[in-house]
Design a protein around this motif. Structure first.
Motif, PDB file in Angstrom:
ATOM      1  N   LEU A   1      34.178  23.073  57.897  1.00  0.00           N
ATOM      2  CA  LEU A   1      34.350  24.234  57.530  1.00  0.00           C
ATOM      3  C   LEU A   1      35.083  25.740  57.618  1.00  0.00           C
ATOM      4  CD1 LEU A   1      32.256  27.374  56.582  1.00  0.00           C
ATOM      5  CD2 LEU A   1      32.195  27.760  59.430  1.00  0.00           C
ATOM      6  N   LYS A   2      35.419  26.070  56.144  1.00  0.00           N
ATOM      7  CA  LYS A   2      36.770  26.776  56.260  1.00  0.00           C
ATOM      8  C   LYS A   2      36.505  28.379  55.662  1.00  0.00           C
ATOM      9  CE  LYS A   2      41.424  27.032  54.775  1.00  0.00           C
ATOM     10  NZ  LYS A   2      42.493  26.226  53.873  1.00  0.00           N
ATOM     11  N   VAL A   3      37.068  29.168  56.659  1.00  0.00           N
ATOM     12  CA  VAL A   3      36.955  30.606  56.119  1.00  0.00           C
ATOM     13  C   VAL A   3      38.110  31.112  56.063  1.00  0.00           C
ATOM     14  CG1 VAL A   3      35.487  32.984  56.375  1.00  0.00           C
ATOM     15  CG2 VAL A   3      34.461  30.573  57.248  1.00  0.00           C
ATOM     16  N   ASP A   4      38.294  31.674  55.015  1.00  0.00           N
ATOM     17  CA  ASP A   4      40.008  32.464  54.979  1.00  0.00           C
ATOM     18  C   ASP A   4      39.438  34.044  54.197  1.00  0.00           C
ATOM     19  OD1 ASP A   4      41.254  30.047  54.589  1.00  0.00           O
ATOM     20  OD2 ASP A   4      41.143  30.141  52.464  1.00  0.00           O
ATOM     21  N   ASP A   5      40.341  34.662  55.178  1.00  0.00           N
ATOM     22  CA  ASP A   5      40.566  35.897  54.891  1.00  0.00           C
ATOM     23  C   ASP A   5      39.206  36.980  55.704  1.00  0.00           C
ATOM     24  OD1 ASP A   5      42.948  36.514  54.143  1.00  0.00           O
ATOM     25  OD2 ASP A   5      42.190  36.492  52.026  1.00  0.00           O
TER      26      ASP A   5
END
Length: 275
Positions: A96-100
């Protein structure tokens, strides 16, 4: 093999994994606006999937185990890049990747990674009730975050919260003391968890999470407490993590929680990595 991940689009998702980060003080991200820091607690209720957590490209919590509670941390408002990998995995192979991801200010929130009723990973934020309690009173909050059907939560053998479904909670202010609690299938005496003795201390909120899967026989209980809720000034509300140890829209309990959390969290797109 396809790895199940948390498919939520609200920016609050990013805050979930900020919780256990002891290294947050060393991060250089600046608050986007001046507000009081938030108290944020994370509950890892997905069986069998430890993770490494990266914040702004730096591994900040390795091997975060299911059934554990991290926090509360006092987090400044701001935006963070977050990635979850299998232990030892690279960011490029993130589950899982979450930006900002936006972290709000001046809130008390628990963020729970758990299984939905169908057994798929889900992420549910809860706004914690830190309202003051009367003398001799304690608050009990029970949250259904397990892959299980609707349940009744009983105290002393009597239903206190009825027909609680996954992603929902029951809440009551009770006289302080020890309460024997168990969880049964809604409308029956078929016990699925407990009994367990809960020490409801005066001026505190005890939060109990049902986690795991009924079909896989991994049901368990994870607990959290928030103190400092006396009617007279007795401290700053905080949480003590301890393990007794929905896909689509986020399941909320109560319109108040919706208003608070939707107001403070912007929308952030999740980048889902598959294997």
């Amino acid at each position: 093999m396809r790895i199940p991940v948390f498919g939520r689009r609200a920016a609050v998702v990013g805050a979930v994994w900020l919780l256990g980060f002891g290294g947050l003080a060393g991060l250089t991200t600046s608050p986007a606006f001046a507000k009081a820091n938030s108290k944020v607690t994370v509950v890892h209720g997905i069986p069998g999937q430890p993770v490494d957590v990266y914040v702004n490209g730096k591994k900040t919590i390795p091997d975060f185990q299911p059934g554990k509670v991290a926090g509360p941390l006092s987090l400044p408002a701001g935006e963070y890049d977050i990635a979850l990998t299998k232990p030892g995995g690279a960011i490029g192979d993130a589950l899982l990747k979450v930006d900002d991801a936006k972290v709000p200010g001046d809130a008390n929130i628990s963020l729970v990674a758990h299984l939905d009723e169908g057994g798929k990973p889900a992420l549910t934020p809860f706004a914690n009730d830190t309202g003051k309690l009367g003398p001799g009173q304690a608050r009990l909050i029970v949250r259904h975050t397990a892959a299980a059907p609707a349940v009744d939560i009983r105290a002393g053998g009597k239903p206190v919260f009825k027909d609680v479904t996954n992603g929902k909670e029951g809440k009551a202010d009770l006289p302080a003391g020890t309460v024997s609690a168990d969880v049964v299938l809604a409308g029956t005496d078929t016990r699925v968890l407990g009994p367990a003795d809960l020490d409801l201390k005066e001026g505190t909120a005890t939060i109990v999470y049902a986690v795991g899967s009924a079909d896989d026989k991994t049901l368990d209980i994870v607990s959290q407490s928030i103190d400092g809720l006396h009617s007279t000034p007795g401290g700053v509300p905080s949480g003590d993590g301890g393990a007794a140890d929905g896909n689509g829209s986020l399941p909320w309990y109560g319109a108040g929680a919706v208003g608070i959390l939707l107001a403070v969290f912007g929308l952030t797109r999740l980048v889902i990595a598959r294997r």
